[in-house]
Design an enzyme around this catalytic site. Structure first.
Site, PDB file in Angstrom:
ATOM      1  N   HIS A   1       0.820  -1.180  -0.178  1.00 15.03           N
ATOM      2  CA  HIS A   1      -0.018   0.104   0.071  1.00 15.03           C
ATOM      3  C   HIS A   1       0.812   1.286  -0.100  1.00 15.03           C
ATOM      4  CE1 HIS A   1       0.615   0.918   4.386  1.00 15.03           C
ATOM      5  NE2 HIS A   1       0.704  -0.204   4.545  1.00 15.03           N
TER       6      HIS A   1
ATOM      7  N   CYS B   1       2.782  -5.061   6.977  1.00 16.58           N
ATOM      8  CA  CYS B   1       2.363  -4.993   5.625  1.00 16.58           C
ATOM      9  C   CYS B   1       3.703  -3.966   4.957  1.00 16.58           C
ATOM     10  CB  CYS B   1       1.125  -4.233   5.325  1.00 16.58           C
ATOM     11  SG  CYS B   1      -0.397  -5.170   5.764  1.00 16.58           S
TER      12      CYS B   1
END
Length: 549
Positions: free
Chosen positions: A440, A459
């Site tokens: 992301h 992440c």
């Protein structure tokens, strides 16, 4: 009398092997609980594959013609003796022991033929499997790393190698074709030569902090070291007289800065604790680091439905490939931020990216809700609104009250609205997996300026999300770069399915060679190198992961 006895013995030992007796000896060797004489005598890892190979050929030898090794067998023994050039240990494959025993086969007769042939088959099966997929099943160390690989076909490989005029070509075809792997092979040869003289790394004691322009009696040795590892390229500096030379010169400072950058810390040219500790690492240590990285490359599949994305965790780098043999200049590369060491390690994964979501909302993970957001909200009632969070019970938004805050993580969940402060930034790259790891954007851009970039909850934050989105959608007729930029700057949440699923590999390669020829030795931030090294030192047969109950 003595002459007649010798002639009788000669006629026995040179007689053609008895086919049935050799077949029986082969079966006995394969059925035996262990392989007599082998370094790793338990061969349960390849027993059934070797058995199937002999059954397919009617229990006739693969490697001996009569009582002599075939040309293919001779070539294979040479290959096994030089296994260190592939990052493997020659001693694991018993080439010298097999050679010595095969020379004594005439004394042993048919039993010797069977034993020698089976022994070499076990060695070849293990070596070929190591080249094809590594020695360690990655799931033993990384349960999250589920790689799709076809079962190893030992009977076919043994048959192909035994029949080949050049067995080395069969072995080479088993190895990864990634350019990163091929460069590591070349680097390994170079560092093995450097490791042969460990004195090259010995430096006189350094001061606590050696700064540019200071005197250091070890300047000649430092110059030699920087030349050997490729950081000192100034010909005049390399060739200068070294007697009485104690200056930590500008050229040496530039070389040390290059060394620091390649080893993953601030390139300020000041030699302190971090740089000194890197100088203390032997060339033998670096050889092992290269070998571990080669082992991990062998874990990966050889074919893909689409060119993959590869995130190298300790390098904090993403490479988007057009094909597995791409040169670095042909890939889209960018810096990334990964999970914080110890607390939030990013797992090694092999997954598929299926979609992008522009202007995403963030459904906060349970652990973050309970351990971070709830305590902050209890302390400051305005915290949730200021960070653009909302509370939900099921899928229904509920008012933010003392009661609902106390229920966060226990019936009430937290979601962050899309917008400039959203933790996922302007785009999320969707790749479903049980660990809930994805790529992301991020509003926290400052971390990309850091040399060491392990700051996330696991992440992967990407430094150039617009370029990555455009790359992934390049075959999507409706999504030009201009439309990607518009979606990135808009305020509408948009889901875009990829035309084709993209393989994504989160890998851990602590040694790599860039297209420029520069070698990078990254920090073992999660300790995975130490774990893999310990597992490999246990030797054959390497066990697979324990079955899940």
């Amino acid at each position: 009398m003595m002459l007649s006895t010798l002639l009788a013995l000669w006629s026995v030992t040179t007689a053609a092997p008895d086919t049935a007796a050799v077949a029986a000896a082969l079966r006995a060797s394969i059925d035996a609980p262990s392989l007599v004489g082998a370094r790793w005598s338990d061969f349960g890892d390849v027993r059934e594959g070797v058995r199937a190979a002999y059954e397919a050929r009617g229990w006739t030898p693969l490697w001996l013609n009569g009582q002599k090794l075939t040309p293919a067998a001779e070539a294979v023994l040479h290959e096994l003796r030089t296994a260190h050039y592939r990052g493997l240990a020659p001693a694991d494959y018993d080439a010298d022991q097999i050679r010595a025993f095969s020379d004594s086969v005439p004394v042993w007769g048919d039993a010797g033929v069977g034993r020698a042939d089976a022994w070499l088959s076990v060695a070849v099966a293990r070596y070929a499997m190591a080249l094809d997929r590594g020695r360690i099943d990655p799931r033993t160390l990384h349960p999250s790393l589920r790689l799709a690989r076809e079962p190893f076909d030992a009977p076919r490989i043994l048959s192909e190698v035994a029949a080949a005029r050049q067995p080395a070509q069969v072995f080479r075809a088993l190895e990864p074709s990634f350019y990163q792997y091929r460069r590591l092979q070349s680097l390994l040869v170079r560092y093995r030569l450097l490791a042969q003289d460990s004195s090259r790394l010995v430096l006189p004691d350094l001061p606590d902090r050696l700064r540019p322009g200071m005197a250091y009696r070890g300047a000649p040795q430092l110059r030699r070291l920087m030349t050997l590892v490729g950081d000192l390229r100034d010909r005049a500096e390399i060739d200068r007289a070294v007697e009485g030379d104690t200056l930590y010169s500008d050229a040496l400072v530039r070389a040390v800065r290059s060394f620091q950058r390649r080893h993953g810390f601030s390139a300020d040219g000041i030699i302190g604790d971090s740089t000194r500790s890197r100088f203390a690492r032997t060339f033998g240590d670096r050889v092992r680091q290269i070998e571990l990285s080669m082992e991990r490359w062998r874990w990966l599949p050889r074919t893909f439905d689409a060119p993959p994305l590869i995130v190298n965790i300790p390098a904090f780098r993403l490479d988007a490939l057009h094909g597995k043999e791409d040169l670095e200049s042909e890939t889209l590369s960018m810096d990334v931020v990964v999970g914080t060491a110890v607390k939030h390690d990013t797992p090694l994964l092999a997954v598929e990216m299926v979609a992008l979501q522009f202007q995403p909302q963030w459904n906060v993970p349970l652990s973050i809700m309970r351990n971070e957001i709830r305590p902050k909200a209890l302390k400051d009632s305005t915290y949730l609104e200021s960070e653009n969070y909302e509370l939900l019970r099921g899928n229904v938004v509920v008012p933010i009250t003392d009661s609902s805050i106390r229920e966060i993580g226990a019936g009430v969940r937290v979601r962050q609205r899309a917008g400039p402060t959203n933790a996922l930034g302007r785009v999320k790259f969707i790749m479903p997996n049980p660990e809930d790891i994805y790529l992301h954007d991020t509003p926290s851009r400052g971390h990309f300026a850091r040399v060491r970039r392990d700051f996330s909850h696991g992440c992967i934050r990407v430094s150039d999300p617009a370029a990555l989105a455009a790359f992934l959608l390049r075959h999507h007729a409706a999504w030009s770069r201009e439309r990607v930029d518009s979606a990135m700057s808009g305020d509408s949440t948009i889901w875009v399915s990829l035309p084709k699923k993209i393989p994504v590999f989160l890998v851990y390669q602590s040694a790599e060679v860039r297209e420029s020829g520069e070698t990078f030795f990254h920090r073992d931030i999660y300790g995975h190198d130490r774990s893999l090294d310990r597992a490999l030192l246990k030797g054959y047969p390497y066990r697979g992961p324990a079955p899940r109950g």
